[in-house]
Design a protein around this motif. Sequence first.
Motif, PDB file in Angstrom:
ATOM      1  N   UNK A  54      28.700 -87.764  71.882  1.00  0.00           N
ATOM      2  CA  UNK A  54      27.710 -87.075  72.692  1.00  0.00           C
ATOM      3  C   UNK A  54      26.495 -87.975  72.826  1.00  0.00           C
ATOM      4  N   UNK A  55      25.931 -88.031  74.020  1.00  0.00           N
ATOM      5  CA  UNK A  55      24.670 -88.737  74.245  1.00  0.00           C
ATOM      6  C   UNK A  55      23.653 -87.707  74.738  1.00  0.00           C
ATOM      7  N   UNK A  56      22.611 -87.504  73.980  1.00  0.00           N
ATOM      8  CA  UNK A  56      21.641 -86.452  74.247  1.00  0.00           C
ATOM      9  C   UNK A  56      20.362 -87.051  74.832  1.00  0.00           C
ATOM     10  N   UNK A  57      19.892 -86.451  75.901  1.00  0.00           N
ATOM     11  CA  UNK A  57      18.690 -86.926  76.595  1.00  0.00           C
ATOM     12  C   UNK A  57      17.736 -85.747  76.745  1.00  0.00           C
ATOM     13  N   UNK A  58      16.534 -85.881  76.162  1.00  0.00           N
ATOM     14  CA  UNK A  58      15.549 -84.814  76.191  1.00  0.00           C
ATOM     15  C   UNK A  58      14.423 -85.204  77.150  1.00  0.00           C
TER      16      UNK A  58
ATOM     17  N   UNK B  63      37.441 -83.336  77.866  1.00  0.00           N
ATOM     18  CA  UNK B  63      36.376 -82.894  78.779  1.00  0.00           C
ATOM     19  C   UNK B  63      35.975 -84.034  79.707  1.00  0.00           C
ATOM     20  N   UNK B  64      35.827 -85.235  79.147  1.00  0.00           N
ATOM     21  CA  UNK B  64      35.429 -86.403  79.945  1.00  0.00           C
ATOM     22  C   UNK B  64      36.456 -86.679  81.043  1.00  0.00           C
TER      23      UNK B  64
ATOM     24  N   UNK C 223      22.199 -79.856  81.320  1.00  0.00           N
ATOM     25  CA  UNK C 223      23.274 -80.414  82.144  1.00  0.00           C
ATOM     26  C   UNK C 223      24.242 -81.154  81.234  1.00  0.00           C
ATOM     27  N   UNK C 224      25.540 -81.004  81.485  1.00  0.00           N
ATOM     28  CA  UNK C 224      26.567 -81.722  80.720  1.00  0.00           C
ATOM     29  C   UNK C 224      27.521 -82.390  81.694  1.00  0.00           C
TER      30      UNK C 224
ATOM     31  N   UNK D  43      30.089 -87.587  76.458  1.00  0.00           N
ATOM     32  CA  UNK D  43      29.561 -86.446  77.202  1.00  0.00           C
ATOM     33  C   UNK D  43      28.048 -86.613  77.213  1.00  0.00           C
ATOM     34  N   UNK D  44      27.478 -86.749  78.391  1.00  0.00           N
ATOM     35  CA  UNK D  44      26.026 -86.855  78.530  1.00  0.00           C
ATOM     36  C   UNK D  44      25.437 -85.457  78.669  1.00  0.00           C
TER      37      UNK D  44
END
Length: 314
Positions: free
Chosen positions: A93-97, A70-71, A35-36, A14-15
Amino acid sequence: MTSRIVTVTLNAAIDKTYYLPEWRHGTVMRSERVLAAAGGKGINVARVLRHLGHASVTATGFAAGYNGRFIAEKVGEAGIVPDFVEAEGESRLCLNFIDGRDGASTEVLEPGPDIRSLDLEAMREKIRGAASGAALVIFSGSLPRGCPADFYAELIGIARDAGAEVFLDTSGAALAEGMKARPAFIKPNEDEIRPWMAGAAGGEDGFRQAAAALADQGIPNVAVTLGAEGAVAGAGGQLYRVRIPRLEAVNAVGSGDAFVAGFAYGYVRGWPVERSLRHAAAAGCANALSDAAGEVRPTDHERLLREIQVDVLA
């Protein structure tokens, strides 16, 4: 009838993208927007293929736990056929800030589930079935824990035996081992190509030499993506320089995946290399103009096609 393309994301995710007014180390920060989306490199490729108008796209890989469900759901909502292997544990989970001051991106990537031997066997069978009747199978991204370094090479052989062409987009040991199976296309970026630049000159000349050397190893199409500097590619004994326009990027994450999707779109249609590279570069650029990874607006892509320059190198 449109040829079916299968994308394989063994470490699906999940991005989640967080848009922050500013990044402040060691403090509490509040996101203005989140955004997810279903993510992982192969899923990004699949989504861009659909945005470009390719009708028949299937996404497979490992999906685990609540995140995996979810994916799969989000993949289906995007018009892609979800065909995942269920594994134990939880997909990552891949988190992008995103720093609102300058658009800089900071990523935190979870490792993903531990893959068991029975999951590996299930994936072998899944690829055997999915590749049958497919024009192209695209393997993208990292290997989750429990997958041997040569697993891509093994799956490439299975897909090819089933009659499909194969692309590979990964890095490190997975790339080194996977290349031994001679995929039809690889796309290392400027960092991923460096192990093959030993003894070569630095800068663009080094990238050219590395692309040519990899092509000489029996890989028909090699594209080295260079971020804002475009790409260097080798195909059919010829080298190409791809130049892109300057962009006000919103989020460049996933632009390499969009490049793979653009090239695949042309490849299955039998386009000349120059046209496929132009299509690929325009897709990569268009992705950088969107908020989320693996998102390409057709209007952006069509406009950018006219701004991409592909030169044959002597």
